[in-house]
Enzyme design. Structure first.
Site, PDB file in Angstrom:
ATOM      1  N   CYS A 160       0.820  -1.214   0.000  1.00  0.00           N
ATOM      2  CA  CYS A 160       0.000   0.000   0.000  1.00  0.00           C
ATOM      3  C   CYS A 160       0.856   1.269   0.000  1.00  0.00           C
ATOM      4  O   CYS A 160       1.004   1.939   1.023  1.00  0.00           O
ATOM      5  CB  CYS A 160      -0.983   0.041   1.149  1.00  0.00           C
ATOM      6  SG  CYS A 160      -2.231   1.322   0.820  1.00  0.00           S
ATOM      7  N   CYS A 340      -5.330   2.248  -4.760  1.00  0.00           N
ATOM      8  CA  CYS A 340      -4.769   2.966  -3.637  1.00  0.00           C
ATOM      9  C   CYS A 340      -5.848   3.890  -3.082  1.00  0.00           C
ATOM     10  O   CYS A 340      -6.154   4.909  -3.701  1.00  0.00           O
ATOM     11  CB  CYS A 340      -3.599   3.793  -4.160  1.00  0.00           C
ATOM     12  SG  CYS A 340      -2.208   3.683  -3.108  1.00  0.00           S
TER      13      CYS A 340
HETATM   14  C1  LIG Z   1      -0.921   0.202   7.034  1.00  0.00           C
HETATM   15  C2  LIG Z   1      -1.392  -0.592   5.856  1.00  0.00           C
HETATM   16  C3  LIG Z   1      -2.400  -0.057   5.048  1.00  0.00           C
HETATM   17  C4  LIG Z   1      -2.856  -0.767   3.948  1.00  0.00           C
HETATM   18  N1  LIG Z   1      -3.886  -0.237   3.219  1.00  0.00           N
HETATM   19  C5  LIG Z   1      -4.387  -0.929   2.184  1.00  0.00           C
HETATM   20  C6  LIG Z   1      -5.516  -0.434   1.479  1.00  0.00           C
HETATM   21  O1  LIG Z   1      -6.056   0.619   1.795  1.00  0.00           O
HETATM   22  N2  LIG Z   1      -6.000  -1.163   0.441  1.00  0.00           N
HETATM   23  C7  LIG Z   1      -5.436  -2.357   0.086  1.00  0.00           C
HETATM   24  O2  LIG Z   1      -5.938  -2.999  -0.835  1.00  0.00           O
HETATM   25  N3  LIG Z   1      -4.351  -2.857   0.723  1.00  0.00           N
HETATM   26  C8  LIG Z   1      -3.823  -2.178   1.765  1.00  0.00           C
HETATM   27  N4  LIG Z   1      -2.751  -2.694   2.470  1.00  0.00           N
HETATM   28  C9  LIG Z   1      -2.004  -3.845   1.916  1.00  0.00           C
HETATM   29  C10 LIG Z   1      -2.635  -5.208   2.156  1.00  0.00           C
HETATM   30  O3  LIG Z   1      -2.968  -5.389   3.518  1.00  0.00           O
HETATM   31  C11 LIG Z   1      -1.654  -6.289   1.691  1.00  0.00           C
HETATM   32  O4  LIG Z   1      -1.241  -5.997   0.376  1.00  0.00           O
HETATM   33  C12 LIG Z   1      -2.283  -7.680   1.725  1.00  0.00           C
HETATM   34  O5  LIG Z   1      -2.570  -8.039   3.057  1.00  0.00           O
HETATM   35  C13 LIG Z   1      -1.372  -8.711   1.070  1.00  0.00           C
HETATM   36  O6  LIG Z   1      -1.839 -10.005   1.297  1.00  0.00           O
HETATM   37  P1  LIG Z   1      -0.797 -11.228   1.452  1.00  0.00           P
HETATM   38  O7  LIG Z   1      -1.618 -12.425   1.691  1.00  0.00           O
HETATM   39  O8  LIG Z   1       0.163 -11.198   0.327  1.00  0.00           O
HETATM   40  O9  LIG Z   1       0.026 -10.878   2.759  1.00  0.00           O
HETATM   41  P2  LIG Z   1      -0.524 -10.925   4.269  1.00  0.00           P
HETATM   42  O10 LIG Z   1      -1.968 -10.584   4.301  1.00  0.00           O
HETATM   43  O11 LIG Z   1       0.424 -10.068   5.033  1.00  0.00           O
HETATM   44  O12 LIG Z   1      -0.387 -12.433   4.703  1.00  0.00           O
HETATM   45  C14 LIG Z   1       0.837 -13.130   4.757  1.00  0.00           C
HETATM   46  C15 LIG Z   1       0.619 -14.392   5.557  1.00  0.00           C
HETATM   47  O13 LIG Z   1       1.759 -15.240   5.420  1.00  0.00           O
HETATM   48  C16 LIG Z   1       2.086 -15.751   6.703  1.00  0.00           C
HETATM   49  N5  LIG Z   1       3.502 -16.100   6.721  1.00  0.00           N
HETATM   50  C17 LIG Z   1       4.548 -15.268   6.880  1.00  0.00           C
HETATM   51  N6  LIG Z   1       5.686 -15.957   6.872  1.00  0.00           N
HETATM   52  C18 LIG Z   1       5.352 -17.254   6.699  1.00  0.00           C
HETATM   53  C19 LIG Z   1       6.093 -18.467   6.622  1.00  0.00           C
HETATM   54  N7  LIG Z   1       7.437 -18.474   6.716  1.00  0.00           N
HETATM   55  N8  LIG Z   1       5.431 -19.615   6.448  1.00  0.00           N
HETATM   56  C20 LIG Z   1       4.083 -19.623   6.352  1.00  0.00           C
HETATM   57  N9  LIG Z   1       3.329 -18.519   6.428  1.00  0.00           N
HETATM   58  C21 LIG Z   1       3.965 -17.344   6.596  1.00  0.00           C
HETATM   59  C22 LIG Z   1       1.711 -14.630   7.652  1.00  0.00           C
HETATM   60  O14 LIG Z   1       1.547 -15.124   8.976  1.00  0.00           O
HETATM   61  C23 LIG Z   1       0.420 -14.139   7.041  1.00  0.00           C
HETATM   62  O15 LIG Z   1      -0.680 -14.885   7.516  1.00  0.00           O
HETATM   63  C24 LIG Z   1      -2.286  -2.026   3.605  1.00  0.00           C
HETATM   64  C25 LIG Z   1      -1.281  -2.561   4.419  1.00  0.00           C
HETATM   65  C26 LIG Z   1      -0.841  -1.857   5.536  1.00  0.00           C
HETATM   66  C27 LIG Z   1       0.229  -2.447   6.409  1.00  0.00           C
END
Ligand SMILES: Cc1cc2nc3c(=O)[nH]c(=O)nc-3n(C[C@H](O)[C@H](O)[C@H](O)COP(=O)(O)OP(=O)(O)OC[C@H]3O[C@@H](n4cnc5c(N)ncnc54)[C@H](O)[C@@H]3O)c2cc1C
Length: 397
Positions: A160, A340
């Site tokens: 983000c 965004c």
């Molecule tokens: C402050 C903030 C504001 C945001 N605002 C927005 C917004 O307004 N709109 C939007 O669309 N997005 C926003 N985002 C971004 C969005 O939250 C992320 O892009 C999204 O969560 C990505 O999903 P993901 O599954 O890739 O990662 P995550 O949701 O972070 O999940 C990763 C997972 O992998 C697990 N994991 C980590 N390491 C390991 C390992 N070694 N083995 C197994 N599992 C593991 C973790 O425990 C977690 O469960 C924001 C993020 C933040 C921090």
């Protein structure tokens, strides 16, 4: 050794959305590998930092989100061997797979700026990038009466990319409403050469920083921090200079990169310094290992890392995984959609939606989303979280 037809590594936004969609497609023998017993809706952390949402609203029990028929292995991956088709975990066990989906998210590198890890979450320093610290951001904003408030974004891809800016705007709006904005010097430190990559929204953001009188430092980054003495050093890479600033408060966003074990694995893009998993940007299939896919923050895709992007990636990935498994069917293509939601005030938002070519990709074409609006803020505060918990993690949207 246990073995699954599909092993999903990571049970966050991308992992759960993918698992739910695979179950809806009647795939069996699926496991989600992930250590966390909590699941987070991170987009709302910005509003936790502005005192407009509670941390507990952003949290669910992971066990309740694992789709029925999917096994949850509560361990962390520590390495992957794509030749042997195995993943090793922190307990030393090996898990075999036919197909692998990488959904581990990214790593927040709090040590990437000297002094940040020691200072964040207390004193004058906070960050909405962790649920632990986001409430402290609101403490700092509402206790600030005068002095310098600094908001920083690190160099490199981050999740983000609008979040470092949003909190500066909401804080400025709060101080304006309190009648003290003119006593606070607000500095926004950005690594790029403009406010935002997409021209339509860049101009709108330039107007917003002017509205609040925010001092924007482009091609700049925070290079060190001394939390105890309330000093941050900002480097201006264009001028080749560094300046030490006394701070009243600091909202810092840490540098971000792939988890180390991913970066060190054969799945990483060797050409990228950040170590993300190298997948085709349209099919989300690994370039060297066709039985491996990646999505979400861990995928090396030239678009903004957001949950909104995951919402568009998950159906494409699942369609292409099913075609690969079955040997026939229609492949789908991801166009790089990301969004965004720029919160520009305590009650206004501007929704920037775009694709790989930075063309606007509006979900509401009848609305001018280059203007900040109250209805868009309501969407961010109430609509999108509801869509997430009732739709996205269930594989419905
Ligand atoms: C402050 C903030 C504001 C945001 N605002 C927005 C917004 O307004 N709109 C939007 O669309 N997005 C926003 N985002 C971004 C969005 O939250 C992320 O892009 C999204 O969560 C990505 O999903 P993901 O599954 O890739 O990662 P995550 O949701 O972070 O999940 C990763 C997972 O992998 C697990 N994991 C980590 N390491 C390991 C390992 N070694 N083995 C197994 N599992 C593991 C973790 O425990 C977690 O469960 C924001 C993020 C933040 C921090």
């Amino acid at each position: 050794m246990s073995r699954y037809r599909v092993l999903i590594v990571g049970g966050g936004t991308a992992g759960i959305a993918t698992a739910a969609r695979l179950r809806r497609a009647a795939v069996t023998s699926i496991a989600v590998l992930g250590p966390s017993d909590r699941h987070w809706y991170q987009p709302l952390w910005t509003l936790v930092g502005s005192g407009q949402a509670w941390v507990k609203e952003t949290r669910r029990i992971e066990a309740k989100l694992i789709p029925s028929g999917v096994e949850w292995i509560r361990e962390a991956a520590t390495s992957v061997d794509p030749e042997a088709q195995t993943v090793t975990t922190d307990t030393g066990s090996e898990i075999g797979y036919d197909y692998l989906v990488m959904a581990t998210g990214l790593r927040l590198d709090w040590n990437g700026v000297p002094g940040l890890a020691d200072s964040v979450g207390h004193g004058a320093v906070s960050s909405n990038y962790s649920y632990e610290y986001a409430p402290h951001t609101w403490e700092l904003i509402r206790n600030m009466r005068s002095g310098t408030a600094i908001f920083t974004q690190p160099v490199g891809p981050i999740k983000c990319a609008g979040a470092p800016q949003k909190i500066a705007y909401i804080a400025s709006d709060y101080w304006r409403r309190q009648g003290i904005l003119d006593q606070i010097r607000v500095i926004l430190v950005l690594p790029g050469d403009s406010m935002f990559g997409v021209p339509s929204w860049r101009h709108a953001l330039e107007e917003i920083v002017e509205r609040y009188g925010i001092e924007v430092r482009l091609i700049s980054e925070m290079v060190s921090l001394d939390g105890a003495s309330h000093k941050a050093t900002i480097a201006d890479h264009a001028a080749g200079t560094e300046e030490e600033l006394a701070l009243g408060m600091l909202h810092a966003v840490p540098p971000q990169r792939a988890p180390e074990w991913v970066a060190e694995s054969p799945l990483a893009n060797p050409a990228s310094p950040f170590g993300y998993a190298e997948v085709d940007k349209h099919t989300l299939q690994h370039r060297l290992y066709p039985n491996v896919f990646a999505l979400g923050d861990v995928a090396d895709l030239p678009t903004s890392k957001t949950g909104a992007a995951v919402r568009k990636q998950a159906p494409v990935l699942v369609a292409n995984l099913l075609v690969t498994m079955r040997g026939s069917g229609e492949r789908k293509s991801y166009d790089g959609y990301s969004s965004c939601p720029f919160v520009t005030a305590r009650d206004k938002m501007m929704l920037a939606e775009f694709d790989y070519d930075l063309n606007p990709a509006p979900s509401f074409p009848v609305i001018d989303t280059t203007k900040d609006r109250r209805d868009m803020w309501l969407l961010k505060r109430y609509g999108l979280p509801a869509m997430y918990w009732h739709g996205m993690v269930k594989g419905r949207v």
